[in-house]
Design a protein around this motif. Structure first.
Motif, PDB file in Angstrom:
ATOM      1  N   ILE A  28       0.459  -0.866   0.238  1.00 17.06           N
ATOM      2  CA  ILE A  28      -0.123   0.046  -0.176  1.00 17.06           C
ATOM      3  C   ILE A  28       1.028   1.442  -0.003  1.00 17.06           C
ATOM      4  O   ILE A  28       1.686   1.568   0.870  1.00 17.06           O
ATOM      5  CB  ILE A  28      -1.211  -0.090   1.375  1.00 17.06           C
ATOM      6  N   PRO A  29       1.033   1.747  -1.180  1.00 14.87           N
ATOM      7  CA  PRO A  29       1.071   3.277  -0.972  1.00 14.87           C
ATOM      8  C   PRO A  29       1.206   4.462   0.243  1.00 14.87           C
ATOM      9  O   PRO A  29       0.340   4.326   0.594  1.00 14.87           O
ATOM     10  CB  PRO A  29       1.024   3.864  -2.630  1.00 14.87           C
ATOM     11  N   ALA A  30       2.788   4.422   0.749  1.00 14.86           N
ATOM     12  CA  ALA A  30       2.546   5.242   1.702  1.00 14.86           C
ATOM     13  C   ALA A  30       2.076   6.670   2.165  1.00 14.86           C
ATOM     14  O   ALA A  30       0.779   7.533   2.583  1.00 14.86           O
ATOM     15  CB  ALA A  30       3.840   5.216   3.079  1.00 14.86           C
ATOM     16  N   THR A  31       1.163   7.356   0.634  1.00  9.32           N
ATOM     17  CA  THR A  31       1.070   8.556   0.306  1.00  9.32           C
ATOM     18  C   THR A  31       0.023   8.564  -0.460  1.00  9.32           C
ATOM     19  O   THR A  31       0.879   7.550  -1.590  1.00  9.32           O
ATOM     20  CB  THR A  31       2.064   9.871   0.355  1.00  9.32           C
ATOM     21  N   GLY A  32      -0.540   9.492  -1.497  1.00  6.65           N
ATOM     22  CA  GLY A  32      -0.966   9.587  -2.445  1.00  6.65           C
ATOM     23  C   GLY A  32      -2.174   8.939  -2.951  1.00  6.65           C
ATOM     24  O   GLY A  32      -2.552   7.484  -2.199  1.00  6.65           O
ATOM     25  N   GLY A  33      -3.415   9.402  -3.817  1.00  4.16           N
ATOM     26  CA  GLY A  33      -4.658   8.822  -3.896  1.00  4.16           C
ATOM     27  C   GLY A  33      -4.056   7.162  -4.380  1.00  4.16           C
ATOM     28  O   GLY A  33      -2.849   6.683  -5.336  1.00  4.16           O
ATOM     29  N   VAL A  34      -5.186   5.914  -3.952  1.00  2.00           N
ATOM     30  CA  VAL A  34      -4.760   4.515  -4.156  1.00  2.00           C
ATOM     31  C   VAL A  34      -5.674   3.923  -4.263  1.00  2.00           C
ATOM     32  O   VAL A  34      -6.659   4.568  -2.956  1.00  2.00           O
ATOM     33  CB  VAL A  34      -3.627   3.577  -3.350  1.00  2.00           C
ATOM     34  N   VAL A 143      -4.855   6.784 -11.063  1.00  2.00           N
ATOM     35  CA  VAL A 143      -3.997   6.111  -9.256  1.00  2.00           C
ATOM     36  C   VAL A 143      -4.048   4.696  -9.336  1.00  2.00           C
ATOM     37  O   VAL A 143      -4.479   4.155 -10.132  1.00  2.00           O
ATOM     38  CB  VAL A 143      -4.890   6.532  -8.193  1.00  2.00           C
ATOM     39  N   PRO A 144      -2.926   4.066  -8.609  1.00  2.00           N
ATOM     40  CA  PRO A 144      -3.150   2.874  -9.012  1.00  2.00           C
ATOM     41  C   PRO A 144      -4.112   1.809  -8.077  1.00  2.00           C
ATOM     42  O   PRO A 144      -4.806   2.350  -7.400  1.00  2.00           O
ATOM     43  CB  PRO A 144      -1.450   2.467  -7.878  1.00  2.00           C
ATOM     44  N   ILE A 145      -4.428   0.648  -8.210  1.00  2.00           N
ATOM     45  CA  ILE A 145      -5.131  -0.587  -7.772  1.00  2.00           C
ATOM     46  C   ILE A 145      -4.104  -1.583  -6.895  1.00  2.00           C
ATOM     47  O   ILE A 145      -3.723  -1.601  -7.317  1.00  2.00           O
ATOM     48  CB  ILE A 145      -6.139  -0.992  -8.497  1.00  2.00           C
ATOM     49  N   VAL A 146      -4.864  -1.240  -6.010  1.00  2.71           N
ATOM     50  CA  VAL A 146      -3.794  -2.437  -5.104  1.00  2.71           C
ATOM     51  C   VAL A 146      -4.944  -3.407  -4.641  1.00  2.71           C
ATOM     52  O   VAL A 146      -5.910  -3.290  -3.909  1.00  2.71           O
ATOM     53  CB  VAL A 146      -3.724  -1.743  -3.448  1.00  2.71           C
ATOM     54  N   PRO A 176       0.712  -3.049  -6.635  1.00  2.00           N
ATOM     55  CA  PRO A 176      -0.191  -2.153  -7.191  1.00  2.00           C
ATOM     56  C   PRO A 176      -0.141  -2.728  -8.483  1.00  2.00           C
ATOM     57  O   PRO A 176       0.639  -2.766  -9.484  1.00  2.00           O
ATOM     58  CB  PRO A 176       0.987  -0.923  -7.140  1.00  2.00           C
ATOM     59  N   ILE A 177      -1.564  -1.880  -9.040  1.00  3.05           N
ATOM     60  CA  ILE A 177      -1.632  -2.484 -10.595  1.00  3.05           C
ATOM     61  C   ILE A 177      -1.526  -0.973 -10.880  1.00  3.05           C
ATOM     62  O   ILE A 177      -2.768   0.337 -10.804  1.00  3.05           O
ATOM     63  CB  ILE A 177      -2.933  -2.671 -11.371  1.00  3.05           C
ATOM     64  N   GLN A 178      -0.698  -0.568 -11.758  1.00  2.74           N
ATOM     65  CA  GLN A 178      -0.482   0.896 -11.998  1.00  2.74           C
ATOM     66  C   GLN A 178      -1.019   1.260 -13.553  1.00  2.74           C
ATOM     67  O   GLN A 178      -1.648   0.294 -13.710  1.00  2.74           O
ATOM     68  CB  GLN A 178       0.737   1.622 -12.476  1.00  2.74           C
TER      69      GLN A 178
END
Length: 220
Positions: A28-34, A143-146, A176-178
């Motif tokens: 899970i990215p620590a910051t930013g929309g996801v 945004v990426p999808i986890v 994450p799926i970019q």
């Protein structure tokens, strides 16, 4: 502050009393929309994911949970608010559009939003075909999808009961799926379908569920 206080209490509770096993939190990215896209087995899915995720995850919840009166109503409203839940009237004819607007706002604010591509809980344990709203959000917001695979949460709160059972369950966060640049020039409908199918394949790999050919429908 309320969210952080709640996490300090419910995080350890989920891992010990509710017997949670958690994998892949570093995905899970620590910051930013996801977007966190999960399979859906139980009402508690929208509670356990925020409990074990390393950052706040916003889920939509029925507006009824925010309108109760008395001590119970106040406590319920405070609990859902502290967990980052956002009320939505699912019986409103414009609920679907309103939900997408809320989700896009959350993502554009650089926050995490949780979604169930199946649309509703699986009543037979199979993983149903994903609806393309998840891809629409990811492609629109960039945004990426986890992908998230849940196993055993249907045993924590079986259908038809409001009580939690101390049953083991697993939450697995996938890579994450970019989306940035991957679907440029592709027709919108095709891009959404291909991305959604990719997300569902990733969820299936994490959850180990049998696949269903069609869409899941809300129980009447």
């Amino acid at each position: 502050m309320l969210y952080l206080t709640t996490r300090m209490v419910v995080g350890p509770l989920a891992r010990t009393y509710l017997r949670a096993t958690v994998h892949g939190v570093d995905n899970i990215p620590a910051t930013g929309g996801v977007l966190l896209a999960a399979n859906h087995l139980s009402f508690v899915d929208s509670l356990v994911i925020p409990m074990v995720a390393p950052r706040q995850v916003v889920f939509l919840a029925k507006s009824d949970y925010f309108t109760g009166t008395g001590i119970k109503g106040t406590a319920t409203r405070a609990w859902f608010t502290s967990m980052g839940m956002v009320p939505v009237d699912r019986d409103d004819s414009k609920a679907a559009q309103h939900s997408l607007e809320i989700a896009l706002q959350v993502l554009r604010e650089g926050r995490a939003f949780g979604i169930y591509p199946e649309g509703t809980r699986s009543r037979d344990g199979r993983l149903y075909r994903g609806r393309t709203g998840v891809a629409h959000l990811a492609l629109t917001a960039g945004v990426p999808i986890v992908p998230v695979g849940l196993i055993g949460t249907q045993n924590v709160q079986p259908v038809g009961t409001n009580r939690l059972t101390r049953a083991p369950f697993t939450v697995s966060f996938g890579a994450p799926i970019q989306v940035e640049g991957r679907f440029d020039g592709m027709p919108t409908g095709r891009a959404r379908r291909e991305l959604t199918d990719e997300v569902m394949d990733a969820i299936a790999a994490l959850s180990g569920q049998e696949r269903a050919d069609g869409y899941n429908e809300r129980a009447h």
